[in-house]
Design a protein around this motif. Structure first.
Motif, PDB file in Angstrom:
ATOM      1  N   MET A 233      -1.149   5.295   8.778  1.00 41.37           N
ATOM      2  CA  MET A 233      -0.394   5.196   7.585  1.00 41.37           C
ATOM      3  C   MET A 233      -0.432   3.797   6.807  1.00 41.37           C
ATOM      4  SD  MET A 233       2.905   7.502   8.617  1.00 41.37           S
ATOM      5  CE  MET A 233       3.929   7.259   7.166  1.00 41.37           C
ATOM      6  N   VAL A 234      -0.089   2.847   7.861  1.00 40.41           N
ATOM      7  CA  VAL A 234      -0.336   1.279   7.375  1.00 40.41           C
ATOM      8  C   VAL A 234      -1.464   1.012   6.741  1.00 40.41           C
ATOM      9  CG1 VAL A 234      -0.204  -1.016   8.278  1.00 40.41           C
ATOM     10  CG2 VAL A 234       1.517   0.718   8.998  1.00 40.41           C
ATOM     11  N   VAL A 235      -2.648   1.354   7.343  1.00 45.15           N
ATOM     12  CA  VAL A 235      -3.842   0.993   6.724  1.00 45.15           C
ATOM     13  C   VAL A 235      -3.992   1.773   5.420  1.00 45.15           C
ATOM     14  CG1 VAL A 235      -6.608   1.476   7.028  1.00 45.15           C
ATOM     15  CG2 VAL A 235      -5.067   0.757   9.027  1.00 45.15           C
ATOM     16  N   GLY A 236      -3.561   2.911   5.208  1.00 47.35           N
ATOM     17  CA  GLY A 236      -3.575   3.637   3.820  1.00 47.35           C
ATOM     18  C   GLY A 236      -3.081   2.974   2.877  1.00 47.35           C
ATOM     19  N   ARG A 237      -1.548   2.388   3.249  1.00 45.29           N
ATOM     20  CA  ARG A 237      -0.682   1.473   2.257  1.00 45.29           C
ATOM     21  C   ARG A 237      -1.529   0.048   2.016  1.00 45.29           C
ATOM     22  NH1 ARG A 237       5.161   3.468   3.836  1.00 45.29           N
ATOM     23  NH2 ARG A 237       4.781   5.714   4.070  1.00 45.29           N
TER      24      ARG A 237
END
Length: 307
Positions: A233-237
């Motif tokens: 999720m962090v990578v996507g954001r």
């Protein structure tokens, strides 16, 4: 005591641009000596300019651009009000500053102030004269120079100015000017801190990750999600951060099916050459300057003796 005529006053005003009453006072003090009167006005102008520089806030003004040969200069000059920014003499002053920058190649504002504005005046002296004439604080905030192939854009009457630099062998081909102008418009439309994701400092990304991790941790719906999912999720954001802060990763504003990077690639292919955006300057008038907030109720109370 010299006889000061209206013609003398008018001549001094034409020479200095200072108001009639100030010119008359200077001529009286100089006993009719025109050159001495000019010196008196300049000395008074410096004192008044210094007082304004210390106590007032200049958050309005204009951004302007000048291209001369393979050099392109951009500058932000601030005034206190929009009224002054529209003043013809102020606009001429700003344009002359751009010519000084291109001619003298100063490294910073301090060097620009020390440069020659004319054969008889430095930029600093002319700036103080302008403050005295106009009656507002005026500051030269920043400038930049780009060399080589550039595209420029000024929004409205100078609220935003953009200079984009290119490394290309397509500059003389039909369609390049339109492409380059579109890139300048893109930069003008969005505050974009970085050209590519490689330009983003590692410390900025680490700080962004910490913020995102905290946001995810504080959301109850994420409480049972495994760590590897949270990391994805962090990578996507972070990917979204790049699309909002890096020019080459942004959606192209005319065709949102393309990123700016893809638009550059597509145009280079169409023109049969190579195109690379090497950098840009984006100046927004008054950006980051703390403007004075006027409380009109308080002002009226002071004038009327109220509490």
């Amino acid at each position: 005591m010299a006889n000061i005529t209206a013609k003398d006053v008018a001549a001094l005003r034409a020479k200095t641009g200072i108001g009639m009453m100030e010119c008359k006072k200077a001529l009286v003090e100089a006993d009719g000596d025109m050159e001495k009167a000019v010196k008196i006005l300049r000395e008074k102008g410096e004192l008044k300019a210094q007082a304004k520089m210390e106590t007032r806030i200049a958050a309005d003004g204009v951004v302007d651009i000048l291209k001369d040969g393979d050099k392109t200069a951009i500058i932000e000059v601030n005034s206190e009000t929009d009224f002054v920014a529209k003043n013809a003499n102020f606009q001429v002053f700003v344009k002359e500053l751009l010519r000084c920058i291109i001619a003298n190649n100063p490294a910073n504002v301090e060097e620009l102030l020390a440069s020659n504005y004319s054969e008889t005046q430095t930029v600093d002296a002319k700036l103080k004269e302008m403050i005295f004439q106009i009656g507002e604080k005026i500051t030269i905030r920043r400038f930049a120079v780009a060399c080589g192939t550039t595209a420029t854009y000024i929004h409205g009457t100078g609220s935003i100015g953009v200079v984009v630099s290119f490394d290309t062998d397509c500059a003389d081909k039909e369609g390049f000017d339109r492409f380059a102008k579109n890139i300048a418009l893109q930069v003008g439309a969005y505050t974009t801190p970085y050209l590519t994701r490689e330009d983003v400092p590692a410390s900025v990304i680490e700080s962004e990750k910490e913020i995102l991790m905290a946001q995810i941790a504080n959301d109850p719906s994420n409480a049972k999600k495994p760590q590897n999912i949270i990391e994805k999720m962090v990578v996507g954001r972070i990917g979204k951060f790049y699309t909002q802060n890096c020019l080459m990763d942004m959606e192209y504003f005319i065709d949102d099916s393309l990123t700016v990077s893809k638009y550059v690639e597509q145009t280079a292919k169409e023109l049969g050459g190579s195109i690379k955006i090497t950098g840009y300057f984006r100046f927004e008038k008054g950006e980051g300057i703390q403007k004075k907030e006027e409380n009109f109720a308080d002002e009226i109370a002071k004038l009327t003796g109220g509490n």
